[in-house]
Design an enzyme around this catalytic site. Structure first.
Site, PDB file in Angstrom:
ATOM      1  CG  LEU A 284      39.783 -38.038   3.852  1.00 26.56           C
ATOM      2  CD1 LEU A 284      38.668 -37.912   4.896  1.00 26.56           C
ATOM      3  CD2 LEU A 284      40.402 -36.672   3.573  1.00 26.56           C
TER       4      LEU A 284
ATOM      5  CG  LEU B 261      28.474 -34.213  10.996  1.00 25.14           C
ATOM      6  CD1 LEU B 261      27.027 -33.758  10.864  1.00 25.14           C
ATOM      7  CD2 LEU B 261      28.676 -34.987  12.284  1.00 25.14           C
ATOM      8  N   GLY B 262      30.629 -37.700   8.970  1.00 21.31           N
ATOM      9  CA  GLY B 262      30.742 -38.792   8.004  1.00 21.31           C
ATOM     10  C   GLY B 262      30.924 -40.123   8.695  1.00 21.31           C
TER      11      GLY B 262
ATOM     12  CE  LYS C 136      30.133 -38.211   2.004  1.00 19.41           C
ATOM     13  NZ  LYS C 136      30.123 -37.604   3.364  1.00 19.41           N
TER      14      LYS C 136
ATOM     15  CE1 TYR D 220      30.985 -42.044   1.527  1.00 21.51           C
ATOM     16  CE2 TYR D 220      32.004 -41.211  -0.488  1.00 21.51           C
ATOM     17  CZ  TYR D 220      31.908 -41.225   0.892  1.00 21.51           C
ATOM     18  OH  TYR D 220      32.728 -40.418   1.641  1.00 21.51           O
TER      19      TYR D 220
ATOM     20  N   GLY E 110      36.122 -36.978  14.201  1.00 22.01           N
ATOM     21  CA  GLY E 110      36.570 -37.666  12.993  1.00 22.01           C
ATOM     22  C   GLY E 110      37.966 -37.251  12.570  1.00 22.01           C
TER      23      GLY E 110
END
Length: 220
Positions: free
Chosen positions: A151, A72-73, A128, A124, A12
């Site tokens: 990001l 991870l995502g 999280k 979402y 990622g």
């Protein structure tokens, strides 16, 4: 002390940058658990090809690890459904945390999200928040949760929405001051550097790093 790092999500945006930083830093070995081999080659890089649905079979990869970095995502679009999204963003990190805890890993660092809250009305950020709660319950000596804003960086897969948002956020960065500063988009490389810097500090307890803090501690 032998410093072995284990990276989850090394393919990622943050994970790739982090893996490279670790290999250039004070780490004797960098292990990555991946579904497909990285193109990256390095004498201190150990790649382990795994099936995430059978993560328990790779418990030995957590043995002797000083710090686990969980990057991870996915997205709901890529995952295909909310249920599959939860598999990647919730179930896998918590399964990894259980293995890490059982193997005596002291430091666990994870990429979360701005607004993470287990009681959020938004799927979402609620997911999280559930991840954060589960990681806290795992009882690591040092748990570090990073909550970045949008990001910035070049992904291997195209995400039009994120790309458009990135362009807008970059254009408005000069205006993100005062209370708005906490929403500034952050380069994935800066998040990666912040994670490595914190791991080397070997701090005990549960720590949450907000987006504005990441901008500071992620500097070279």
């Amino acid at each position: 002390m032998t410093r072995i790092a284990l990276v989850l999500g090394a393919t990622g945006l943050v994970g790739r940058a982090l893996t490279e930083d670790l290999l250039n830093g004070q780490w004797e070995e960098v292990r990555v658990l991946v579904r497909h081999p990285l193109k990256l080659r390095h004498p201190r890089l150990k790649q382990v090809i795994i099936d995430w649905e059978q993560l328990g079979q790779y418990k030995e990869q957590f043995a002797g690890v000083y710090a686990v970095f969980c990057c991870l995502g996915t997205t709901i679009k890529k995952a295909g459904s909310q249920e599959q999204f939860e598999r990647v963003d919730l179930d896998y990190p918590l399964a990894a945390a259980a293995l890490a805890s059982a193997c005596g890993v002291k430091q666990f660092l994870a990429v979360s999200s701005m607004g993470a809250n287990a009681k959020s009305r938004t799927f979402y950020t609620r997911t999280k928040g559930k991840v954060e709660a589960g990681l806290i319950a795992a009882g690591f000596t040092g748990l570090h949760l990073f909550r970045p804003s949008l990001l910035l960086g070049e992904r291997e897969e195209s995400r039009f929405g994120e790309r458009a948002a990135s362009m807008v956020m970059k254009a408005l960065d000069f205006a993100m001051i005062g209370k708005a500063a906490k929403y500034r988009a952050v380069p994935a490389a800066k998040v990666a550097r912040a994670m490595m810097n914190i791991a080397l500090a070997d701090t005990r307890g549960v720590h949450i790093y907000t987006n504005d803090v990441i901008h500071v501690i992620g500097k070279n």
